[in-house]
Scaffold this active site. Structure first.
Site, short mmCIF file in Angstrom:
data_model
loop_
_atom_site.label_atom_id
_atom_site.label_comp_id
_atom_site.label_asym_id
_atom_site.label_seq_id
_atom_site.Cartn_x
_atom_site.Cartn_y
_atom_site.Cartn_z
N GLY A 13 0.73 -1.13 0.00
CA GLY A 13 0.05 -0.01 -0.15
C GLY A 13 0.84 1.15 -0.07
O GLY A 13 1.80 1.44 0.50
N ARG A 91 0.86 -4.66 -5.23
CA ARG A 91 0.71 -5.98 -4.30
C ARG A 91 1.09 -7.06 -5.03
O ARG A 91 0.62 -8.30 -4.50
CB ARG A 91 -0.76 -6.01 -3.66
CG ARG A 91 -0.91 -4.80 -2.64
CD ARG A 91 -2.03 -5.24 -1.51
NE ARG A 91 -2.44 -3.97 -0.69
CZ ARG A 91 -1.98 -3.72 0.41
NH1 ARG A 91 -0.71 -4.15 0.61
NH2 ARG A 91 -2.46 -2.53 0.79
N ASP A 123 4.83 -5.79 5.87
CA ASP A 123 5.30 -7.18 6.13
C ASP A 123 5.28 -8.02 4.91
O ASP A 123 6.15 -8.87 4.59
CB ASP A 123 4.35 -7.70 7.11
CG ASP A 123 2.73 -7.43 6.92
OD1 ASP A 123 2.67 -6.86 5.87
OD2 ASP A 123 2.13 -7.92 7.63
N THR A 145 4.37 1.16 6.64
CA THR A 145 2.92 0.88 6.63
C THR A 145 2.46 1.83 7.63
O THR A 145 2.84 2.06 8.83
CB THR A 145 2.64 -0.54 6.86
OG1 THR A 145 1.38 -0.72 7.37
CG2 THR A 145 3.28 -0.97 8.02
N ASP A 147 -0.09 1.01 9.23
CA ASP A 147 -0.61 -0.18 10.36
C ASP A 147 0.59 -0.21 11.43
O ASP A 147 -0.08 -0.51 12.46
CB ASP A 147 -0.88 -1.51 9.63
CG ASP A 147 -1.82 -1.56 8.48
OD1 ASP A 147 -2.40 -0.50 8.41
OD2 ASP A 147 -1.66 -2.45 7.85
N ASP A 149 2.62 -2.30 11.99
CA ASP A 149 2.58 -3.68 12.73
C ASP A 149 3.83 -4.38 12.25
O ASP A 149 3.74 -5.79 12.51
CB ASP A 149 1.15 -4.25 12.11
CG ASP A 149 1.23 -4.60 10.52
OD1 ASP A 149 2.16 -3.86 10.04
OD2 ASP A 149 0.33 -5.37 9.98
N ARG A 191 -5.63 -3.01 9.66
CA ARG A 191 -5.69 -4.57 9.76
C ARG A 191 -6.07 -4.84 11.01
O ARG A 191 -6.55 -4.77 11.76
CB ARG A 191 -4.45 -5.26 8.93
CG ARG A 191 -4.35 -5.07 7.78
CD ARG A 191 -3.89 -6.09 6.75
NE ARG A 191 -4.24 -6.14 5.40
CZ ARG A 191 -3.44 -5.80 4.46
NH1 ARG A 191 -2.01 -5.53 4.72
NH2 ARG A 191 -3.71 -5.72 3.23
O1 F6P Z 1 -1.66 -2.51 5.13
C1 F6P Z 1 -2.21 -1.09 4.76
C2 F6P Z 1 -3.71 -1.14 4.63
O2 F6P Z 1 -3.97 0.31 4.11
C3 F6P Z 1 -4.43 -1.78 5.56
O3 F6P Z 1 -4.69 -0.71 6.79
C4 F6P Z 1 -5.82 -2.02 4.97
O4 F6P Z 1 -6.61 -2.81 5.56
C5 F6P Z 1 -5.25 -2.37 3.57
O5 F6P Z 1 -3.80 -1.56 3.41
C6 F6P Z 1 -5.95 -1.76 2.33
O6 F6P Z 1 -5.47 -2.86 1.38
P1 F6P Z 1 -5.65 -2.23 -0.12
O7 F6P Z 1 -4.52 -1.02 -0.39
O8 F6P Z 1 -4.94 -3.37 -1.02
O9 F6P Z 1 -6.76 -1.68 -0.44
#
Ligand code: F6P
Length: 369
Positions: A13, A91, A123, A145, A147, A149, A191
């Site tokens: 992301g 991704r 991660d 990130t 997150d 995490d 997450r």
């Molecule tokens: O890991 C970062 C994040 O923004 C999370 O908080 C969220 O759940 C996810 O990515 C959203 O994923 P995407 O960018 O694939 O829509």
């Protein structure tokens, strides 16, 4: 003079802090004074769209590949002011068991003549980097990130900018909630880690904060909301993490299919909770998921500074040929840890010491005297 070529990519992301890190990788690697001291002349190639940029078949010459941008100081001079990633991201998982393209990535790294690859990611992206490190590729990682995490580091790029967004948006929502006497539920990303909700809720002064690490009781939430009303609050803000769930309930997902790494797309708990609060308390309740706003916008001062430090440290690791490491911020110091120590683990809120599970909020005692 000896020459060496460094590749840099951003995966997963987008978030704030990526462009500052790229800028400082380039400036540190190409620095003229350091070049003389090191006796090596580095070149830096930006790889577009994360691992995606390395899974397409490539010509021998990088200047003919649309996936490669040669980076220089002039080009990246202003990058630290911008959010997202000017290299693009994806991704893409080259180790996807249904379509394993990892051999192609290794071939492309060789074709491009990269002696090191700096990978800026969360991660998943760092997990892939760790696998390439195990296959003998000279990889260095930078954690990012919203997150926060990733284990073995106290900071991940993008987090503080996201907290600023949460704080600012909650301030705006207070205008509506206060004028109309509403309970407002604000859903954050994160997450399975509660950092964004907890620290965003603390920064914004939320009345209730709900995190994935502690399942919540809807009855208790309603009791707290009614307590707030009795205490004279015209409105209240509830911040809830997308990964939080009620006791005995399941995590809410907003899409059936998982992403390429296998993660489900979380979301929807805020809306559900708002309905439960309205039903249980008879108070007008609204909800909003802040979603991608949290990942957007120009990096805050902290992300610019941490992007700078992480970028410089990543080049330090390349220069000292200390590969298979991730740059880390631990106990106030910039340091490095083996990527393998980070793989397959998550850093979560410690509910015992960092959360008040009775008040559903941040702690009211910090010094533990
Ligand atoms: O890991 C970062 C994040 O923004 C999370 O908080 C969220 O759940 C996810 O990515 C959203 O994923 P995407 O960018 O694939 O829509």
């Amino acid at each position: 003079m000896k020459t060496a070529r460094i590749g840099v990519l951003t995966g997963g992301g987008d978030c704030a802090g990526l462009n500052p890190a790229i800028k400082w990788i380039v400036k540190t690697a190409l620095d003229g004074r350091l070049e003389k001291e090191r006796g090596i002349k580095y070149e830096v190639l930006g790889i577009r769209d994360g691992w995606e940029g390395l899974v397409s078949p490539m010509t021998e010459s990088f200047d003919r590949s649309p996936n490669i941008i040669p980076l220089n100081e002039d080009l990246v001079r202003t990058w630290d002011r911008f959010g997202g990633t000017n290299l693009g991201t994806s991704r893409t998982n080259p180790y996807n068991p249904k379509n394993d393209l990892s051999k192609l990535v290794i071939e492309n790294i060789e074709r491009l003549g990269l002696s090191a690859l700096i990978v800026i990611g969360g991660d998943d992206t760092l997990g892939v980097a760790g696998k390439f490190a195990q296959e003998g590729i000279n990889v260095v990682g930078i954690p990012k990130t919203v997150d926060k995490d990733i284990p073995e580091t106290d900071y991940t790029l993008g987090f503080e900018t996201a907290l600023d967004v949460i704080t600012e948006e909650v301030d705006r929502l207070r205008t509506y909630a206060g004028s109309h006497k509403r309970i407002f539920v604000v859903e954050t990303m994160g997450r399975n880690a509660g950092w964004l909700a907890l620290e965003g809720g603390e920064s914004a002064g939320a009345f209730i904060i709900l995190i994935p690490e502690v399942d919540f009781s809807i009855e208790r939430v309603n009791e707290l909301v009614l307590d707030g009303l009795r205490a004279g609050n015209r409105y209240n803000i509830v911040v809830i993490s997308e990964g939080a769930k009620p006791i005995g309930g399941a995590i809410f997902t907003r899409q059936k299919e998982a992403d390429a790494i296998g993660h489900e797309y979380l979301g929807g708990i805020g809306n559900y909770l708002a309905q439960e609060i309205e039903q249980g308390t008879k108070l007008g309740t609204r909800s909003m998921a802040l979603g991608y706003l949290q990942r957007g916008g120009a990096p805050c001062a902290y992300d610019r500074r941490m992007g700078r430090y992480f970028g410089i440290a990543a080049v330090d690791l390349v220069v000292s040929e200390d590969f298979g490491k991730m740059v880390s911020y631990t106990n106030g110091n910039i340091t490095a840890v083996p990527i393998k120590d980070v793989m397959g683990r998550s850093r979560l809120v410690d509910a015992e010491t960092q959360y008040d599970a009775e008040r559903y909020n941040g702690r009211r005692s910090i010094l533990n005297l």
